[in-house]
Design an enzyme around this catalytic site. Structure first.
Site, PDB file in Angstrom:
ATOM      1  N   CYS A   1      -6.169  -2.675   2.307  1.00 49.71           N
ATOM      2  CA  CYS A   1      -5.874  -2.609   3.738  1.00 49.71           C
ATOM      3  C   CYS A   1      -7.093  -2.715   4.667  1.00 49.71           C
ATOM      4  CB  CYS A   1      -5.068  -1.357   4.027  1.00 49.71           C
ATOM      5  SG  CYS A   1      -4.115  -1.485   5.583  1.00 49.71           S
TER       6      CYS A   1
ATOM      7  N   GLU B   1       0.834  -1.206   0.000  1.00 42.08           N
ATOM      8  CA  GLU B   1       0.000   0.000   0.000  1.00 42.08           C
ATOM      9  C   GLU B   1       0.874   1.265   0.000  1.00 42.08           C
ATOM     10  OE1 GLU B   1      -2.318   0.258   3.596  1.00 42.08           O
ATOM     11  OE2 GLU B   1      -3.759   1.655   2.743  1.00 42.08           O
TER      12      GLU B   1
ATOM     13  N   LYS C   1     -10.520   2.908  -2.287  1.00 42.01           N
ATOM     14  CA  LYS C   1     -10.716   2.321  -0.954  1.00 42.01           C
ATOM     15  C   LYS C   1     -12.051   2.747  -0.347  1.00 42.01           C
ATOM     16  CE  LYS C   1      -7.897   1.792   3.276  1.00 42.01           C
ATOM     17  NZ  LYS C   1      -6.547   2.104   3.810  1.00 42.01           N
TER      18      LYS C   1
END
Lengths: 293, 293
Positions: free
Chosen positions: A150, A40, A113
């Protein structure tokens, strides 16, 4: 299919980081990888340790300099690269976005995200507008990719939605580590929980899964915290959650694993969870909490 | 709070099984347990190995003989007992139902298994009408219990719905084992997946979890299969998925563990997943599959 996870120690400088990344991708290609997952926000230190307006300078458009550079590399090596970037979308509008670069160098798609954390040391709600593209897999020459990022990895809903949309592989670029003030028991529980919950998604959905984390210690320049010791441990698992390959906690490492997407067909025949979901009884999943109960 | 898991080897005869169960519950009480979880369908052999009309004779009403007998025991020992029974609801209408007997002997509530498997050796769709009570926790003197059954344990939705309804503990009476024709690698992957996916639910929801399985080999009287070797391994884990206690694979065993429900408060503060669920983006969870994608 051979895949590679590039577990990287990141520096402050973008050029240095990209050079390290690109060398590792070349190595992965030599070892036969057809799909490479980077960790990431691999072009910088993990800057969300503090809330600092100047950090918005790190954002870049997509397509932009990094996707162009990685796209050229993907085309040269004939493999698919998955990167994760700080996206500049408009003035005052930024996302955390993962991109897929096809083996012909084009941008196959992006995922913004959806679940954004905000905890001491991980002030992401300050930087990242929640994603607005939903949980939509990206079609590529190596399969339909369920690309997440994540914090998404703690949410079974995200993995399930990707599976229901036909994803053949779940992928999580990650930046997670230990707070040095936690004792070793707590640190062990956290690392094991991070691996376990993701293996659980693989099992519940009958899909292989890749998680790529950074490694190394990064101080907190504001001194609000003792910094983060990123725990590495990047891993690949199969559709029964079986670990196929795993990196160390504390060293940069390129992990190669063999993924057999057709094995999901076999596993879903013995464990036909998609057949038995009680969609008639799930409406409360769309609620925040059932206060009436 | 001390809890007990009664991992049992079951016989064909109801009286023998209940006698074994009740002795184990007494032992658990002596060891301080305030909540006792029995394994799935503990009054008989696991009869779903074949489709046999005569097996409906095993069903009983709730309340009925077993809840009365266990209720008396709960009152005598001042603890909460969770049992799992073949419920006779009406002529031709049967459920697989878990019941909670309070420490005063009353029936605190019931949960009718929502996800029903059907696979070689586990012909449950023949016997059990899918539950119609939803995912509703049961309030007791030892907390709000998110009681589910066996196959439910593979569905993140079930655990999540219980958590959203305020469950403080997830519980799974279970009957699962190995097919003797599978090789040892496959057997190991299956057992590990069963443990891992449930630990994943504990982590994703910040809740402790109890799973109680039977043990021992039971032949298939129809000889369609080689029977089932139930894999035991009953376990308790905490809200980070950390194993607190675990039984062996092949022996009857009473597992005692200490559960600290207030620890969930602490864990959900460091991992505030309920805060960040994207309920605006979850509607497709109510679909069977997204064929359009």
């Amino acid at each position: 299919m051979k895949i590679a996870l590039i577990q990287q120690r990141c520096e402050a400088d973008r050029t240095t980081n990209l050079q390290t990344t690109m060398e590792a991708v070349r190595e992965a290609a030599c070892r036969g990888a057809k799909l490479v997952l980077l960790c990431e926000l691999h072009t910088s230190h993990y800057f969300c340790k503090t809330e600092e307006p100047a950090n918005f300078d790190l954002a870049e458009p997509i397509p932009g300099p990094t996707t162009e550079q990685l796209g050229r590399l993907a085309a040269e090596l004939r493999l698919v690269i998955i990167a994760s970037l700080f996206e500049y979308r408009a003035t005052g509008l930024y996302h955390h976005t993962a991109v897929v670069l096809e083996q012909n160098g084009t941008l196959a798609g992006r995922y913004r995200k959806m679940h954004i954390p905000d905890d001491p040391g991980y002030y992401e709600k300050y930087y990242f507008t929640p994603g607005d593209l939903g949980f939509t897999p990206i079609d590529t020459s190596v399969g339909r990719l369920g690309l997440l990022i994540c914090w998404d990895q703690w949410f079974p809903e995200a993995a399930r939605l990707m599976a229901l949309a036909g994803a053949e592989l779940l992928l999580y670029p990650t930046a997670i580590g230990w707070d040095p003030i936690d004792n070793s028991d707590e640190q062990r529980r956290q690392l094991e929980a991070w691996i376990t919950v993701q293996r659980g998604h693989a099992i519940a959905n009958g899909l292989p899964l890749l998680a790529c984390n950074r490694t190394g210690f990064e101080p907190d320049s504001s001194s609000q915290s003792g910094g983060i010791r990123f725990w590495g441990s990047s891993f690949a698992c199969g559709p029964q959650g079986e670990i196929l390959a795993q990196a160390t906690t504390d060293q940069p490492q390129t992990v190669i694993a063999d993924i057999e997407p057709s094995y999901s067909e076999q596993v879903r025949r013995i464990w036909p969870f998609l057949r038995d979901r009680r969609i008639d009884a799930y409406p409360e999943l769309l609620q925040r909490f059932r206060d009436d109960s």
